[in-house]
Every structure is written in C-alpha cells, then in structure tokens.
Design an enzyme around this catalytic site. Structure first.
Site, PDB file in Angstrom:
ATOM      1  N   THR A   1       0.836  -1.204   0.000  1.00  0.00           N
ATOM      2  CA  THR A   1       0.000   0.000   0.000  1.00  0.00           C
ATOM      3  C   THR A   1       0.867   1.249   0.000  1.00  0.00           C
ATOM      4  O   THR A   1       0.589   2.210  -0.731  1.00  0.00           O
ATOM      5  CB  THR A   1      -0.930  -0.005   1.225  1.00  0.00           C
ATOM      6  OG1 THR A   1      -1.868  -1.081   1.087  1.00  0.00           O
ATOM      7  CG2 THR A   1      -1.685   1.297   1.353  1.00  0.00           C
TER       8      THR A   1
ATOM      9  N   GLN B   1      -0.949  -9.191  -6.798  1.00  0.00           N
ATOM     10  CA  GLN B   1      -1.522 -10.531  -6.880  1.00  0.00           C
ATOM     11  C   GLN B   1      -0.812 -11.442  -7.872  1.00  0.00           C
ATOM     12  O   GLN B   1      -0.909 -12.660  -7.770  1.00  0.00           O
ATOM     13  CB  GLN B   1      -3.005 -10.449  -7.248  1.00  0.00           C
ATOM     14  CG  GLN B   1      -3.895  -9.967  -6.128  1.00  0.00           C
ATOM     15  CD  GLN B   1      -3.902 -10.902  -4.925  1.00  0.00           C
ATOM     16  OE1 GLN B   1      -3.556 -12.076  -5.013  1.00  0.00           O
ATOM     17  NE2 GLN B   1      -4.288 -10.367  -3.784  1.00  0.00           N
TER      18      GLN B   1
ATOM     19  N   CYS C   1     -21.904  -8.289   2.915  1.00  0.00           N
ATOM     20  CA  CYS C   1     -22.422  -8.914   4.129  1.00  0.00           C
ATOM     21  C   CYS C   1     -21.312  -9.349   5.070  1.00  0.00           C
ATOM     22  O   CYS C   1     -21.583  -9.865   6.145  1.00  0.00           O
ATOM     23  CB  CYS C   1     -23.281 -10.122   3.763  1.00  0.00           C
ATOM     24  SG  CYS C   1     -24.618  -9.709   2.640  1.00  0.00           S
TER      25      CYS C   1
ATOM     26  N   SER D   1       3.737  -6.420  -3.049  1.00  0.00           N
ATOM     27  CA  SER D   1       3.775  -6.609  -1.605  1.00  0.00           C
ATOM     28  C   SER D   1       4.237  -8.023  -1.272  1.00  0.00           C
ATOM     29  O   SER D   1       3.694  -8.997  -1.796  1.00  0.00           O
ATOM     30  CB  SER D   1       2.390  -6.357  -1.009  1.00  0.00           C
ATOM     31  OG  SER D   1       2.421  -6.363   0.394  1.00  0.00           O
ATOM     32  N   ALA D   2       5.216  -8.136  -0.375  1.00  0.00           N
ATOM     33  CA  ALA D   2       5.859  -9.425  -0.112  1.00  0.00           C
ATOM     34  C   ALA D   2       4.934 -10.442   0.528  1.00  0.00           C
ATOM     35  O   ALA D   2       5.051 -11.649   0.272  1.00  0.00           O
ATOM     36  CB  ALA D   2       7.089  -9.219   0.773  1.00  0.00           C
TER      37      ALA D   2
END
Length: 459
Positions: A70, A177, A320, A194-195
C-alpha cells in the site's frame, strides 16, 4: 485447518523463514555505515535488491523497498503525479483497482485533481479501448492492476501499456496478486507489489520506477532508498522477501499448473453441488489459484463462519462480511451477484484432498445458512394480482431477494413484482437473481425512502 485465503496473505515460505533467521544475525546494522557490520548489511541489501529487480524485470537502481505494498502504491502515484504536474492533474484508474489505488485517487481528487474510472465488463476486465478513450492531453498517470485481487481476472496490461505509451502517459501497475507467478510482460512505467502476497514476511513492499519517468518524492527529504521510502529499512524482512520471491518463482510454473486443475474442479463442481450459485471472474484469463463465487439467498458472514467452523479459512468481497452495508466495489463494477460471496485462493502446496473436503462441506454449509434464513422452494400459488409491491425497507442482504423469490409466484406470467429496498446490495442482486431465474428486470426508480426495483415474471 485448510487455509484458502492466500490472496490476502500467503503463509510464510520456508525459504523466507530461513533467510529471515539468518539475516537477523547478519543484517542488523545500518547499511549506510562504512564499518564492517555496516558493509555486511549493505551487501545483503544490495543482493536483495538485485534479486527482486530480476524477478520484477527492471534495473536494480530502479527498485526501492517500502514498508508495504500500500505504501508503494501511495508513493508511486503521488510521486508521478507531482513529477508530471506541468502536464496536468488528470488521473486514470480502473473501477476494480485495489483500495490503495482508489484511496490515492480520492485524495488526489480532494486536492483538486480529476479522476476518470475506466469501467469493466462482467468478467472484471478492462479494455485497451476504454483506456484510450479516457486519456487526455492533461493525463499525468494511468493505473491498472495486473490481476484482480477479488475475482482473479488477469487484465490486458500489455495492450493498455501500448495505448498509454503512444499517448506519452506513464502506466502504474499494481502487481501484488500476480508477481509470484511471473513478471508483468508489458512496457509499464511504475510497478508496486507486496511481499506477504507471495509468502514473504509482512511489512515489505516493492516500488519500481523506470528510468525516464518524471518522479518527485513527496514528504520530507531522506537519503535512504533513493529518497522514495524514508526511514531505516527492515533489512532482515527485505532479505527474506527477496529470497522467497526467487523461490516461489522457481516453483511457479509447476505449481500454477497443479493449482489450476484444483481451481477448475471448484469452478465446475460448485455450480453442480450448490443450487443458485454464480461463479464470477474470467474463466480463462485468470490467476491459477483463485476462484470466487456467490450464492443466492445466503448471508455472506454467516456462510464464512459456517465454513470456519468446518475448518476452512476463506474470505469474501460481499458487503455482508463488512460493516459498510455496501457491495464490494469490484463486484459492483462488474454488475454480478454479491450476496453469499466466497473467495477461495489456494496457497502453494495445497493438496487435492483439502479441495475435495471443501467441496464436500460446502453444500451443507450453504443449505444450513439458507435454512436458518427460512429459504425454501415456494409452493405453487394462485396468482393474487397482476402486480405486487414488497416493502423490504430495513432488510439487509440477502433478505430483499428472498422476499422477491417468495413473491414471484403470486403474480401471473407477465405480471410484475416491485421490491422497495434501501439496501445498496439490491441494485446488484435483484438483476442477478432475474438473470439466474429467467425473469425480466425492468429497472429501478427512486422513492422518497429507498429505491423501487421492478421485475416481470417470465415463467
């Protein structure tokens, strides 16, 4: 307990664990210092950077380590927008980007910049033409994920990069991803990852900025990581991240082929085993380890708890399962069913027996949740009127759709049922129910309280 949520965080790879333990002893010193311990730490940092750059497909001096994926996204977007501020303040993103990209876009808009969201089709994919139409002379940056984190759809990054390159607009790719499965084969300008998504330790991100891309780091100046990621680096975690990335890449082709077979099994069998299920995302252009499906008449949070009690850890993009009472922005942009949403993302090494066990448990879990919600096949009814209106105000997913299903037989073929609902999820799930059940969705209209959704019975 089978863990099926590697898209959120993959289990620590054994190589990462070994590298982390070793570098805690060797890499604790400041790599900027010239004494022996500092030089040793610097060698470890340089080796990690070269290994990560090789996996990414860039030069070592183009890549920096950040405290998270991020952070890498935020830094990359802010840096390019600032570096190209003379070009303009227009930012282009897809409607299904990770929240880190969309949050950066919202912050940019709040500062007076402009943002254009490129829509996606029902599989979750953008088109190069969509990006071509969105680019303006004032466009400073375009962003596109390599693959979607919720449904696994692989994006046409190479085609979009070609369009952006022709327009002179840099393209930032969120590869969080997909990086474990291979490099992003496209002419991207900036890349973030990201690791913890590939089995490295949490707290390590990658940011690669190609030479020639105008980039202006924001915030106070710092001499570390080319001024793009201030502060003392977590060297042991960085070493472990780079080592694990190299290790998963060595296994990627064989593991991708094996997991794709298991995911194909889930995709095929879930629609046979469980009534009223929609598998979402592209069936072919997708990540090898991830499948997402949504179940009609099911409360997503209840279903995830049921599966957890049965020993399976899965996640969801359904509204939900959060406190927001709004659908996942990805599912909303795709226009697919959102209620009872389940994402299964298999970590490397997942045995076929665990997948088979999951498929044995799933039908009973869904049936149990539906039974508790009072969902049964409605008995044949004598039509009461040509049209009915249901008051579902205050009812949350999946109750408005359940009420619709109970009422549809109360009107004749050609008759209409209107559902009045103040739940945002109804905007997605009522049309999806119509498509699955073979009825005609006539549209929506605002009411003083809530929205009216009208359906025509066709059978």
């Amino acid at each position: 307990m089978p863990y099926f949520d590697s898209a959120s965080a993959a289990p620590l790879h054994p190589v990462a664990r070994q590298a982390l333990q070793a570098s805690l002893d060797e890499g604790w010193a400041d790599p900027a210092r010239l004494y022996r311990e500092g030089r040793r730490a610097r060698l470890l940092l340089d080796a990690a950077r070269e290994a990560a750059a090789e996996a990414v497909g860039c030069r070592a001096d183009e890549l920096v380590f950040t405290p998270s994926g991020t952070h890498a996204v935020h830094t990359g977007i802010a840096g390019v927008l600032a570096g190209r501020r003379r070009v303009g303040d227009h930012l282009v993103v897809s409607a299904v980007e990770h929240s880190s990209v969309l949050h950066s876009a919202a912050a940019h808009e709040a500062r007076g910049g402009s943002v254009h969201e490129v829509p996606v089709d029902r599989s979750g994919a953008v088109s190069a033409a969509g990006y071509a139409d969105a680019l303006l002379p004032a466009t400073a940056l375009a962003c596109l994920q390599s693959a979607n984190h919720e449904v696994g759809t692989v994006q046409p990054v190479a085609e979009v990069a070609e369009v952006c390159g022709a327009a002179g607009v840099p393209l930032l790719v969120d590869a969080a991803q997909s990086l474990a499965w291979g490099p992003v084969e496209a002419a991207w300008s900036v890349l973030a990852a990201s690791a913890h998504k590939w089995g490295g330790p949490p707290g390590v991100g990658l940011l690669a900025v190609r030479k020639g891309v105008r980039f202006s780091p924001q915030g106070p100046a710092d001499e570390r990581e080319s001024g793009r990621s201030p502060g003392f680096t977590n060297l042991p975690a960085i070493v472990a991240a780079a080592a694990s990335l190299r290790a998963v890449r060595a296994e990627a082709d064989a593991e991708a082929a094996r997991l794709r077979v298991l995911v194909d099994r889930i995709r095929r069998r879930v629609v046979r085993l469980v009534p009223d299920v929609e598998v979402v995302g592209d069936a072919d252009r997708r990540l090898p380890h991830l499948v997402t499906f949504s179940c009609l008449y099911v409360d997503g949070e209840a279903l995830l708890h049921e599966l957890d009690r049965a020993g399976f850890s899965v996640s969801s993009g359904s509204s939900c399962t959060s406190s927001t009472l709004t659908p996942s922005h990805v599912l909303r942009a795709m226009g697919v069913l959102s209620e009872g949403n389940v994402r299964v993302s298999l970590p490397p090494g997942t045995p076929a027996e665990e997948v088979n066990a999951f498929l044995e448990v799933l039908p009973g879990a869904v049936a149990g949740v539906r039974e508790r919600l009072g969902v049964t096949e409605p008995p044949a009814a004598v039509p009461e009127a040509d049209s009915l209106e249901l008051d579902a105000l205050g009812l949350r997913c999946p109750q408005p759709v359940i009420e619709l299903a109970r009422a549809i037989s109360r009107v004749p073929v050609g008759g209409t049922v209107t559902v009045l609902s103040d739940d945002e999820v109804a905007r997605l799930d009522i049309p999806a129910w119509c498509a699955m059940r073979g009825h005609d969705y006539l549209g929506e209209s605002p009411r003083p309280t809530g929205t009216a959704y009208t359906v025509r019975r066709l059978s």
